[in-house]
Design a protein around this motif. Structure first.
Motif, PDB file in Angstrom:
ATOM      1  N   THR A  65       0.858  -1.183   0.000  1.00  7.79           N
ATOM      2  CA  THR A  65       0.000   0.000   0.000  1.00  7.79           C
ATOM      3  C   THR A  65       0.892   1.231   0.000  1.00  7.79           C
ATOM      4  O   THR A  65       2.005   1.202   0.540  1.00  7.79           O
ATOM      5  N   ARG A  66       0.395   2.270  -0.635  1.00  6.23           N
ATOM      6  CA  ARG A  66       1.088   3.565  -0.579  1.00  6.23           C
ATOM      7  C   ARG A  66       0.105   4.627  -0.079  1.00  6.23           C
ATOM      8  O   ARG A  66       0.190   5.803  -0.441  1.00  6.23           O
ATOM      9  N   HIS A  67      -0.798   4.185   0.766  1.00  4.61           N
ATOM     10  CA  HIS A  67      -1.780   5.104   1.337  1.00  4.61           C
ATOM     11  C   HIS A  67      -1.066   6.219   2.101  1.00  4.61           C
ATOM     12  O   HIS A  67      -0.061   5.992   2.772  1.00  4.61           O
ATOM     13  N   THR A  68      -1.580   7.417   1.984  1.00  5.50           N
ATOM     14  CA  THR A  68      -0.955   8.578   2.636  1.00  5.50           C
ATOM     15  C   THR A  68      -0.820   8.382   4.139  1.00  5.50           C
ATOM     16  O   THR A  68       0.112   8.911   4.763  1.00  5.50           O
ATOM     17  N   LEU A  69      -1.735   7.626   4.742  1.00  7.22           N
ATOM     18  CA  LEU A  69      -1.706   7.404   6.188  1.00  7.22           C
ATOM     19  C   LEU A  69      -0.955   6.137   6.569  1.00  7.22           C
ATOM     20  O   LEU A  69      -0.907   5.788   7.758  1.00  7.22           O
ATOM     21  N   GLY A  78       4.485   0.450   2.554  1.00  5.68           N
ATOM     22  CA  GLY A  78       3.897   1.730   2.915  1.00  5.68           C
ATOM     23  C   GLY A  78       4.466   2.884   2.111  1.00  5.68           C
ATOM     24  O   GLY A  78       5.404   2.751   1.313  1.00  5.68           O
ATOM     25  N   ILE A  79       3.893   4.055   2.365  1.00  3.52           N
ATOM     26  CA  ILE A  79       4.234   5.213   1.554  1.00  3.52           C
ATOM     27  C   ILE A  79       5.658   5.696   1.803  1.00  3.52           C
ATOM     28  O   ILE A  79       6.313   6.221   0.899  1.00  3.52           O
ATOM     29  N   GLY A  80       6.170   5.485   3.015  1.00  2.83           N
ATOM     30  CA  GLY A  80       7.545   5.906   3.285  1.00  2.83           C
ATOM     31  C   GLY A  80       8.551   5.127   2.476  1.00  2.83           C
ATOM     32  O   GLY A  80       9.518   5.697   1.943  1.00  2.83           O
ATOM     33  N   ALA A  81       8.355   3.829   2.360  1.00  2.24           N
ATOM     34  CA  ALA A  81       9.256   2.997   1.564  1.00  2.24           C
ATOM     35  C   ALA A  81       9.184   3.399   0.092  1.00  2.24           C
ATOM     36  O   ALA A  81      10.213   3.452  -0.601  1.00  2.24           O
ATOM     37  N   ALA A  82       7.978   3.691  -0.396  1.00  2.56           N
ATOM     38  CA  ALA A  82       7.822   4.126  -1.788  1.00  2.56           C
ATOM     39  C   ALA A  82       8.513   5.470  -2.013  1.00  2.56           C
ATOM     40  O   ALA A  82       9.218   5.667  -3.014  1.00  2.56           O
ATOM     41  N   ILE A 138       9.178  27.793 -16.509  1.00  2.00           N
ATOM     42  CA  ILE A 138       9.062  26.471 -15.887  1.00  2.00           C
ATOM     43  C   ILE A 138       7.862  25.716 -16.455  1.00  2.00           C
ATOM     44  O   ILE A 138       6.772  26.265 -16.635  1.00  2.00           O
ATOM     45  N   TYR A 139       8.081  24.399 -16.681  1.00  4.12           N
ATOM     46  CA  TYR A 139       7.022  23.470 -17.072  1.00  4.12           C
ATOM     47  C   TYR A 139       7.031  22.310 -16.082  1.00  4.12           C
ATOM     48  O   TYR A 139       8.092  21.768 -15.754  1.00  4.12           O
ATOM     49  N   VAL A 140       5.859  21.921 -15.592  1.00  2.00           N
ATOM     50  CA  VAL A 140       5.737  20.935 -14.517  1.00  2.00           C
ATOM     51  C   VAL A 140       4.948  19.732 -15.019  1.00  2.00           C
ATOM     52  O   VAL A 140       3.930  19.885 -15.708  1.00  2.00           O
ATOM     53  N   VAL A 141       5.395  18.528 -14.648  1.00  6.34           N
ATOM     54  CA  VAL A 141       4.641  17.307 -14.945  1.00  6.34           C
ATOM     55  C   VAL A 141       4.622  16.453 -13.686  1.00  6.34           C
ATOM     56  O   VAL A 141       5.634  16.328 -12.983  1.00  6.34           O
ATOM     57  N   THR A 142       3.457  15.882 -13.366  1.00  5.63           N
ATOM     58  CA  THR A 142       3.305  15.133 -12.117  1.00  5.63           C
ATOM     59  C   THR A 142       2.610  13.784 -12.343  1.00  5.63           C
ATOM     60  O   THR A 142       1.899  13.576 -13.313  1.00  5.63           O
ATOM     61  N   GLY A 143       2.844  12.886 -11.385  1.00  3.10           N
ATOM     62  CA  GLY A 143       2.046  11.701 -11.133  1.00  3.10           C
ATOM     63  C   GLY A 143       1.944  11.592  -9.630  1.00  3.10           C
ATOM     64  O   GLY A 143       2.835  12.067  -8.914  1.00  3.10           O
ATOM     65  N   HIS A 144       0.896  10.983  -9.098  1.00  2.07           N
ATOM     66  CA  HIS A 144       0.796  10.872  -7.625  1.00  2.07           C
ATOM     67  C   HIS A 144       1.128   9.446  -7.193  1.00  2.07           C
ATOM     68  O   HIS A 144       0.655   8.482  -7.776  1.00  2.07           O
ATOM     69  N   TYR A 145       1.982   9.342  -6.167  1.00  2.00           N
ATOM     70  CA  TYR A 145       2.457   8.023  -5.777  1.00  2.00           C
ATOM     71  C   TYR A 145       1.677   7.412  -4.617  1.00  2.00           C
ATOM     72  O   TYR A 145       1.918   6.256  -4.250  1.00  2.00           O
ATOM     73  N   ASP A 146       0.728   8.141  -4.041  1.00  5.10           N
ATOM     74  CA  ASP A 146      -0.116   7.532  -3.020  1.00  5.10           C
ATOM     75  C   ASP A 146      -1.186   6.673  -3.691  1.00  5.10           C
ATOM     76  O   ASP A 146      -1.493   6.833  -4.868  1.00  5.10           O
ATOM     77  N   SER A 147      -1.756   5.741  -2.932  1.00  2.00           N
ATOM     78  CA  SER A 147      -2.798   4.853  -3.438  1.00  2.00           C
ATOM     79  C   SER A 147      -3.883   4.704  -2.372  1.00  2.00           C
ATOM     80  O   SER A 147      -3.757   5.235  -1.265  1.00  2.00           O
ATOM     81  N   ARG A 148      -4.948   3.983  -2.706  1.00  2.00           N
ATOM     82  CA  ARG A 148      -6.024   3.783  -1.733  1.00  2.00           C
ATOM     83  C   ARG A 148      -6.773   2.491  -2.040  1.00  2.00           C
ATOM     84  O   ARG A 148      -6.723   1.964  -3.160  1.00  2.00           O
ATOM     85  N   SER A 157      -4.875  -2.142   4.392  1.00  2.00           N
ATOM     86  CA  SER A 157      -5.164  -3.149   3.365  1.00  2.00           C
ATOM     87  C   SER A 157      -4.278  -2.939   2.151  1.00  2.00           C
ATOM     88  O   SER A 157      -3.778  -1.834   1.895  1.00  2.00           O
ATOM     89  N   ASP A 158      -4.119  -4.016   1.370  1.00  2.00           N
ATOM     90  CA  ASP A 158      -3.362  -3.889   0.129  1.00  2.00           C
ATOM     91  C   ASP A 158      -4.039  -2.882  -0.794  1.00  2.00           C
ATOM     92  O   ASP A 158      -5.241  -2.929  -1.016  1.00  2.00           O
TER      93      ASP A 158
END
Length: 459
Positions: A65-69, A78-82, A138-148, A157-158
């Motif tokens: 899981t990469r949940h923010t919490l 978990g999110i810290g490892a990611a 500046i030009y910015v591109v993102t993806g979000h690494y948290d999940s739910r 949960s996974d």
């Protein structure tokens, strides 16, 4: 219209550069809608590697899981490892950049909110490739690494989050890897943001930091759910299309600005909509292998992603996403129910598709960064009633700036239909009524690369 005496006068950026009255250049059709990539961009597109993208998606999903919490200290889950793994990978890319690419962890504590039950540290992993000519642009591109998982507060949960949004993070990381060895004229920022599923918190913090620094962000793109062109729901796959959501009326529009827009008809010409037109021109080609389906909405119906954080602060922004979502594979606990596999699993991703989306991003970002910046301060002179139209704008400062083009279209047309090259000037008068058409001004570099158009305001 194109046969009429189009030019009445041109005022040079420097008074000696051109006479007040110049011969009228012929109006032209707006030219090829698609702009083929140059040799440098073709080389970039060839280096984007579907196998590397697959490895990134699989590694991110393997954190469970990469949940923010979720845990920020567990070394494997978990999110810290990611976060730490993304940081290490981006740092390794920076080693090949001769100091141009720098990586930082941008952390803050998010107070209690509807989806944050306790104060929580949220960290964005940001890689900045400094421009070699105009780094302030500046030009910015993102993806979000948290999940739910199904329950937005379930941090245990996974929640593998392969499509949503390891796919988007894989795009920005592959772009950072490939472009780290290049020297873009302008600065490109690759960001893996967190807190998206809880309320866009990571991107909101990043956008505000840019705003506080008065950063000149001329475009931002979110890659969110870009994992496959096959929805797996029985409908026909569409592996050669990516959607690009672009608003017309700016999210940040004030009441006064809305009054002006209503009286001039600019609802289809906000800065973000110009990004959509630009992306179609530079990213639809055999080298990307993709069709960019521009959607004239801020995002999907009543939904949103990280680009909205930038729109709220007045920055042009848009969202890439796959052509048709499968909701059994988003925001779902991993399970089999009535013979249906639920959960955002790696097996539902198409890594060739993600690589093509990365090429669309690369074509768009590189073309933006290498062209002159979008013209600023573009206005239509409204000091007198006339059937002619006088346009003015601020002179650009890029050393490779060759000049400008005035573009226009019928009010009912979706894209620019006509163009006049006007040279390196800051004022032009054309024998076309502003009442009847919509105008724009775009900058042209010495290599022929063009900026997005800027629509004029009354002035």
């Amino acid at each position: 219209m194109a046969r009429r005496r189009t030019f009445l006068s041109v005022t040079a950026a420097a008074a000696a550069a051109a006479p007040l009255a110049a011969p009228a250049p012929a109006a032209q059709a707006a030219g090829p809608r698609k702009r083929p990539p140059g040799a440098d961009l073709r080389a970039i597109l060839r280096e984007i590697d579907a196998d590397r993208i697959e490895a990134t998606v699989r590694r991110l999903a393997a954190f469970g899981t990469r949940h923010t919490l979720s845990s920020q200290t567990d070394p494997v889950r978990g999110i810290g490892a990611a976060r730490d793994w993304i940081n290490r990978e981006l740092q390794s890319y920076a080693q090949a950049s001769e100091g141009r690419l720098t990586v930082e962890l941008q952390s803050f504590v998010q107070p209690v909110s509807p989806r944050i039950p306790v104060p929580t540290t949220i960290t964005n992993v940001i890689a900045t490739l400094r421009g070699s000519v105009t780094p302030e642009r500046i030009y910015v591109v993102t993806g979000h690494y948290d999940s739910r998982a199904s329950d937005v507060l379930d941090a245990t949960s996974d929640a593998p989050g392969a499509d949503d949004d390891a796919s988007g993070v894989a795009v920005i990381m592959e772009l950072a890897r490939v472009l780290a060895t290049r020297k873009p004229a302008a600065t490109i920022v690759f960001a893996a943001v967190a807190g998206e599923e809880q309320g866009l918190y990571g991107s909101d913090h990043m956008a505000q930091r840019f705003k506080d620094a008065n950063a000149d962000i001329q475009a931002m793109f979110s890659n969110d759910i870009v994992g496959t062109g096959n929805p797996g729901d029985g409908t026909r796959p569409d592996p050669r299309t990516v959607r690009l959501f672009v608003e017309g009326v700016p999210t940040s529009e004030t009441a006064a600005q809305a009054n002006v827009r209503r009286s001039t008809g600019g609802e289809n010409d906000g800065p973000s909509r110009q990004l959509g037109r630009f992306a179609e021109e530079v990213a639809e080609n055999p080298q990307t292998g993709m069709n960019v389906r521009v959607i004239w909405r801020r995002d999907r119906y009543l939904r949103g992603s990280d680009h909205i954080s930038f729109l709220l602060r007045g920055y042009p922004a848009a969202r890439f996403t796959e052509p048709r979502e499968n909701f059994a594979h988003e925001h779902q606990d991993v399970r089999v129910e009535n013979g249906v596999q639920y959960g955002d699993l790696v097996e539902f991703c198409d890594f060739g598709y993600i690589a093509r989306v990365a090429r669309v991003n690369a074509a768009t970002l590189w073309s933006l960064a290498q062209a002159p910046g979008t013209p600023k301060g573009v206005v239509i002179d409204t000091t007198q009633l006339t059937n002619e139209t006088t346009l003015r704008w601020q002179a650009g400062t890029e050393p490779d700036l060759a000049g400008y083009e005035v573009v226009w279209r019928e009010t009912t047309a979706p894209d620019w239909e006509h163009v006049i090259p006007v040279g390196n000037v800051v004022t032009v008068t054309v024998d076309i009524s502003k009442d009847n058409v919509l105008f724009g001004v775009r900058a042209v570099g010495r290599t022929g690369l063009r900026s997005p158009a800027a629509a004029p305001l009354p002035g």
